[in-house]
Design an enzyme around this catalytic site. Sequence first.
Site, PDB file in Angstrom:
ATOM      1  N   GLY A 240       0.835  -1.194   0.000  1.00 33.45           N
ATOM      2  CA  GLY A 240       0.000   0.000   0.000  1.00 33.45           C
ATOM      3  C   GLY A 240       0.864   1.236   0.000  1.00 33.45           C
ATOM      4  O   GLY A 240       1.988   1.222  -0.509  1.00 33.45           O
ATOM      5  N   ARG A 241       0.362   2.315   0.613  1.00 34.38           N
ATOM      6  CA  ARG A 241       1.118   3.568   0.586  1.00 34.38           C
ATOM      7  C   ARG A 241       2.457   3.446   1.302  1.00 34.38           C
ATOM      8  O   ARG A 241       3.503   3.818   0.760  1.00 34.38           O
ATOM      9  CB  ARG A 241       0.288   4.686   1.218  1.00 34.38           C
ATOM     10  CG  ARG A 241      -0.827   5.190   0.330  1.00 34.38           C
ATOM     11  CD  ARG A 241      -1.525   6.382   0.949  1.00 34.38           C
ATOM     12  NE  ARG A 241      -2.196   6.024   2.192  1.00 34.38           N
ATOM     13  CZ  ARG A 241      -2.688   6.904   3.051  1.00 34.38           C
ATOM     14  NH1 ARG A 241      -2.558   8.190   2.819  1.00 34.38           N
ATOM     15  NH2 ARG A 241      -3.295   6.510   4.151  1.00 34.38           N
TER      16      ARG A 241
ATOM     17  N   ARG B 268      -2.618  -9.190  -0.343  1.00 31.95           N
ATOM     18  CA  ARG B 268      -3.861  -9.471  -1.032  1.00 31.95           C
ATOM     19  C   ARG B 268      -3.732  -9.100  -2.500  1.00 31.95           C
ATOM     20  O   ARG B 268      -2.748  -8.492  -2.919  1.00 31.95           O
ATOM     21  CB  ARG B 268      -5.011  -8.711  -0.368  1.00 31.95           C
ATOM     22  CG  ARG B 268      -5.322  -9.224   1.028  1.00 31.95           C
ATOM     23  CD  ARG B 268      -6.604  -8.625   1.581  1.00 31.95           C
ATOM     24  NE  ARG B 268      -6.498  -7.192   1.801  1.00 31.95           N
ATOM     25  CZ  ARG B 268      -7.472  -6.454   2.335  1.00 31.95           C
ATOM     26  NH1 ARG B 268      -8.599  -7.032   2.705  1.00 31.95           N
ATOM     27  NH2 ARG B 268      -7.313  -5.156   2.506  1.00 31.95           N
TER      28      ARG B 268
ATOM     29  N   THR C  24       6.440  -2.583  11.991  1.00 37.30           N
ATOM     30  CA  THR C  24       6.086  -1.236  12.428  1.00 37.30           C
ATOM     31  C   THR C  24       4.604  -0.987  12.194  1.00 37.30           C
ATOM     32  O   THR C  24       4.149   0.165  12.221  1.00 37.30           O
ATOM     33  CB  THR C  24       6.913  -0.169  11.685  1.00 37.30           C
ATOM     34  OG1 THR C  24       6.748  -0.350  10.265  1.00 37.30           O
ATOM     35  CG2 THR C  24       8.387  -0.275  12.032  1.00 37.30           C
TER      36      THR C  24
ATOM     37  N   ARG D  71       1.300  -3.472  13.226  1.00 35.87           N
ATOM     38  CA  ARG D  71       0.544  -3.857  14.412  1.00 35.87           C
ATOM     39  C   ARG D  71       1.027  -5.214  14.891  1.00 35.87           C
ATOM     40  O   ARG D  71       1.227  -6.132  14.090  1.00 35.87           O
ATOM     41  CB  ARG D  71      -0.963  -3.927  14.122  1.00 35.87           C
ATOM     42  CG  ARG D  71      -1.644  -2.582  13.952  1.00 35.87           C
ATOM     43  CD  ARG D  71      -1.676  -1.799  15.252  1.00 35.87           C
ATOM     44  NE  ARG D  71      -2.418  -0.542  15.138  1.00 35.87           N
ATOM     45  CZ  ARG D  71      -1.896   0.600  14.769  1.00 35.87           C
ATOM     46  NH1 ARG D  71      -0.612   0.664  14.441  1.00 35.87           N
ATOM     47  NH2 ARG D  71      -2.630   1.697  14.728  1.00 35.87           N
TER      48      ARG D  71
ATOM     49  N   GLU E 298      -0.239  -1.771  24.740  1.00 32.13           N
ATOM     50  CA  GLU E 298       0.587  -0.570  24.844  1.00 32.13           C
ATOM     51  C   GLU E 298      -0.074   0.448  25.766  1.00 32.13           C
ATOM     52  O   GLU E 298      -1.304   0.512  25.830  1.00 32.13           O
ATOM     53  CB  GLU E 298       0.799   0.040  23.458  1.00 32.13           C
ATOM     54  CG  GLU E 298       1.544  -0.876  22.499  1.00 32.13           C
ATOM     55  CD  GLU E 298       1.791  -0.233  21.133  1.00 32.13           C
ATOM     56  OE1 GLU E 298       1.413   0.951  20.955  1.00 32.13           O
ATOM     57  OE2 GLU E 298       2.341  -0.900  20.257  1.00 32.13           O
TER      58      GLU E 298
ATOM     59  N   HIS F 103       6.933   2.007  20.047  1.00 29.91           N
ATOM     60  CA  HIS F 103       5.985   2.542  19.062  1.00 29.91           C
ATOM     61  C   HIS F 103       6.329   3.984  18.696  1.00 29.91           C
ATOM     62  O   HIS F 103       5.531   4.911  18.871  1.00 29.91           O
ATOM     63  CB  HIS F 103       4.547   2.454  19.567  1.00 29.91           C
ATOM     64  CG  HIS F 103       3.552   2.374  18.446  1.00 29.91           C
ATOM     65  ND1 HIS F 103       2.301   1.842  18.591  1.00 29.91           N
ATOM     66  CD2 HIS F 103       3.625   2.765  17.149  1.00 29.91           C
ATOM     67  CE1 HIS F 103       1.640   1.900  17.443  1.00 29.91           C
ATOM     68  NE2 HIS F 103       2.436   2.456  16.548  1.00 29.91           N
TER      69      HIS F 103
END
Length: 336
Positions: free
Chosen positions: A159-160, A181, A240, A242, A271, A291
């Site tokens: 993705g981006r 996907r 980075t 989840r 977290e 995070h």
Amino acid sequence: MTDLTPRLRIAILDDYQDVVRTLDCFSKLRGHEVTIWNDAVADVDVLAERLATADALVLLRERTKVDEALVSRLPNLKLVSQNGHVPHIDLAACTRHGVLVSSALTQRPSYPTVEFTWGLILAAMRNIPLESAELRKGIWQSTVGLGLRGRTLGIYGFGRLGSMVARIGVAFGMELLVWGRQGSLDRAQKEGLPVASSKETFFAQSDVLSLHLRLNAETAGLIGPADLALMKPSALLVNTSRAELIEPGALVSALRNGRPGKAAVDVFEHEPLTDPNHPLLLLPNALCTPHLGYVERDNYEFAYGNAFDQVVAFAKGTPINVHNPDVLKQEHHNEP
């Protein structure tokens, strides 16, 4: 704020670094009564007491859960404002209690997360944190790292963010391999990048495997022990995105078994993580950070700036970026 604009009591939660008041965008709240909390609190009783008089809450990402248990105990609350997606906010509960939820869903990529991903890759592959710590103890060159040129960078989720990480990999001279996907595979092929023939091949061939998937019902626990066991003993897994993308406990077991040989992790299932005895933190082949991917000043200016703009718009009676518009239709909606 003009003399005609109501003065709101605003609570800003989870400002861990006490940075909000130093941001340029903080001036947007001038004239309002602002209280900032720097600690992380999950106890509903404590939150309800702290926020009892608040007209508006400002959140950063998913640090605090806003649900029926909390909203029902905040009689003065009229607005929850933040930037980004709202999986931690119970929109139905907010609507029932007449609380508007405003959150800008912008198309601005998280450039700091992309940069931080590469910081982790370089640090882990070249053993930078370890070597720096050893040098402070008087030890000179205790390990031999691995370079990136010619090695395979696996991108799970094109993705981006995944596509930006991939392009930087090309600049380092790495070979690319994409999985995900069908949409990810189609985008990669459109850019002329190679896609793996199978998920098994993807895990087996990647020297650095970086996760760039959104967490949802389809992706939770998507990566299991069998996938990790296919990775090379010299490979690095980077997360980075989840922690919940990987089955609980699977990464710890895999690292103990030496496949992959290393992991660089910026996200955790619970977290903030404050337990120094967390299994991942005890593994020498796991580079762990709290995070930090999105934690960068320009990014904070952008995110908090959007949240504060929404507060100002609400105070003026012209709310923006509303996620539960039914609140606006309620006959007895409390005006600010």
